[in-house]
Design an enzyme around this catalytic site. Structure first.
Site, PDB file in Angstrom:
ATOM      1  N   GLU A 103       4.195 -41.857 103.742  1.00 55.57           N
ATOM      2  CA  GLU A 103       3.058 -42.272 104.578  1.00 55.57           C
ATOM      3  C   GLU A 103       1.748 -41.983 103.818  1.00 55.57           C
ATOM      4  O   GLU A 103       1.651 -40.951 103.135  1.00 55.57           O
ATOM      5  CB  GLU A 103       3.124 -41.426 105.859  1.00 55.57           C
TER       6      GLU A 103
ATOM      7  N   LYS B 166       1.525 -48.056 112.517  1.00 54.04           N
ATOM      8  CA  LYS B 166       2.177 -46.945 113.224  1.00 54.04           C
ATOM      9  C   LYS B 166       1.891 -46.990 114.727  1.00 54.04           C
ATOM     10  O   LYS B 166       0.737 -47.088 115.147  1.00 54.04           O
ATOM     11  CB  LYS B 166       1.691 -45.626 112.625  1.00 54.04           C
TER      12      LYS B 166
ATOM     13  N   CYS C  44       6.627 -41.797 109.994  1.00 51.70           N
ATOM     14  CA  CYS C  44       6.633 -40.375 110.322  1.00 51.70           C
ATOM     15  C   CYS C  44       6.933 -40.084 111.794  1.00 51.70           C
ATOM     16  O   CYS C  44       8.028 -40.285 112.249  1.00 51.70           O
ATOM     17  CB  CYS C  44       5.331 -39.722 109.856  1.00 51.70           C
TER      18      CYS C  44
ATOM     19  N   VAL D  86       5.290 -32.442 108.850  1.00 53.11           N
ATOM     20  CA  VAL D  86       4.775 -31.069 108.871  1.00 53.11           C
ATOM     21  C   VAL D  86       5.607 -30.180 109.794  1.00 53.11           C
ATOM     22  O   VAL D  86       5.454 -28.969 109.779  1.00 53.11           O
ATOM     23  CB  VAL D  86       3.283 -31.046 109.302  1.00 53.11           C
TER      24      VAL D  86
END
Ligand code: ACM
Length: 266
Positions: A38, A109, A142, A169
């Site tokens: 990404e 997205k 993501c 993350v």
């Protein structure tokens, strides 16, 4: 069919340097379909609207998409890559598809994570499946993975492989992909980034471990957490096209949509 990913640590705002790094890793790969992380060209951690506008590019006329088209043509491959897109003043966290024939399409997205909601607009066109000749691919970016509807929709729309550019993350995705693949009989290539973004008083650490997971829920390749890598593996497309579980059960034909109404209520 051979699929692959490119994993590295983009430097924030250094588009030329990031493109060069990605192209050199793509050059190492023998895969026919390669997924990049990404926002691979800009880095992830935007801290102002002004810089987001400055770094976002038009698609397909921007230099990142053009560079990807160049290498896809030369190597006769398909690439899915995350970038910040600018379209008539609107900004999107997008992924482009380029093929040996040129620009193949863009996905914006749908599920924006955290402060992405400040910088980007959500993708109004929703999920898409692209026929690239050798197979059908779907794209999610993501955090889209956290919503099982994303992979389900793409599989229902006919995707054999889901290309998943990521800047993860949280620690859950790589293990969760086994279930996403199993419940949809679809292959998923997650291309994650590594490293740390530190900007102002903000910081994100990315988890690496890019992964190729098969429609029968095997992890064919998991990259390291920190190093640059161009990983690839051979997948069997037939295993994504056959949704039969046994003689009496079919993963899609057995869905009982009359009981799923709550799923699509707001
Ligand atoms: C994310 O969606 N980049 C966590």
């Amino acid at each position: 069919m051979k699929v692959g990913f490119v994993q590295f640590s983009p430097s924030f705002g250094k588009i030329d340097e990031n493109i060069e790094k990605a192209l050199s890793l793509i050059d190492e790969s023998a895969a026919e379909l390669i997924v990049l992380p990404e926002l691979f060209n800009t880095g992830y951690l935007f801290i102002s609207e002004k810089e987001t506008h400055k770094l976002a590019e038009e698609v397909p006329s921007g230099k990142t998409t053009k560079a990807l088209i160049g290498i896809a043509r030369r190597k006769k491959i398909n690439i899915v890559a995350g970038l910040a897109e600018q379209d008539r003043g609107n900004l999107y966290n997008s992924a482009v598809l380029v093929t040996p024939h040129g620009f193949g399409g863009v996905y914006r997205k749908v599920h924006l994570f955290n402060e992405e909601k400040i910088w980007f607009k959500t993708g109004g066109e929703g999920f898409k499946v692209f026929d690239i000749g050798i197979c059908k691919i779907g794209i999610m970016i993501c955090f889209d993975w956290f919503f099982p509807e994303s992979a389900r929709l793409l599989a229902l729309m006919g995707a054999d492989v889901i290309c998943h550019p990521a800047n993860l993350v949280l620690p859950y995705c790589q293990d969760a992909m086994v279930t996403r693949c199993l419940e949809n009989r679809v292959h998923i290539v997650t291309a994650n980034r590594t490293g740390i973004d530190r900007r102002g008083d903000k910081m994100w650490r990315y988890t690496g471990k890019s992964q190729i997971t098969t429609a029968d829920a095997r992890i064919l390749y998991r990259a390291g957490a920190k190093k640059d890598e161009a990983g690839s593996a051979e997948i069997d497309l037939q295993s994504a096209r056959n949704k039969r579980i046994n003689k009496l059960n079919d993963l899609f034909a057995d869905r009982r949509t009359e009981h799923y109404g709550q799923l699509i209520k707001g």
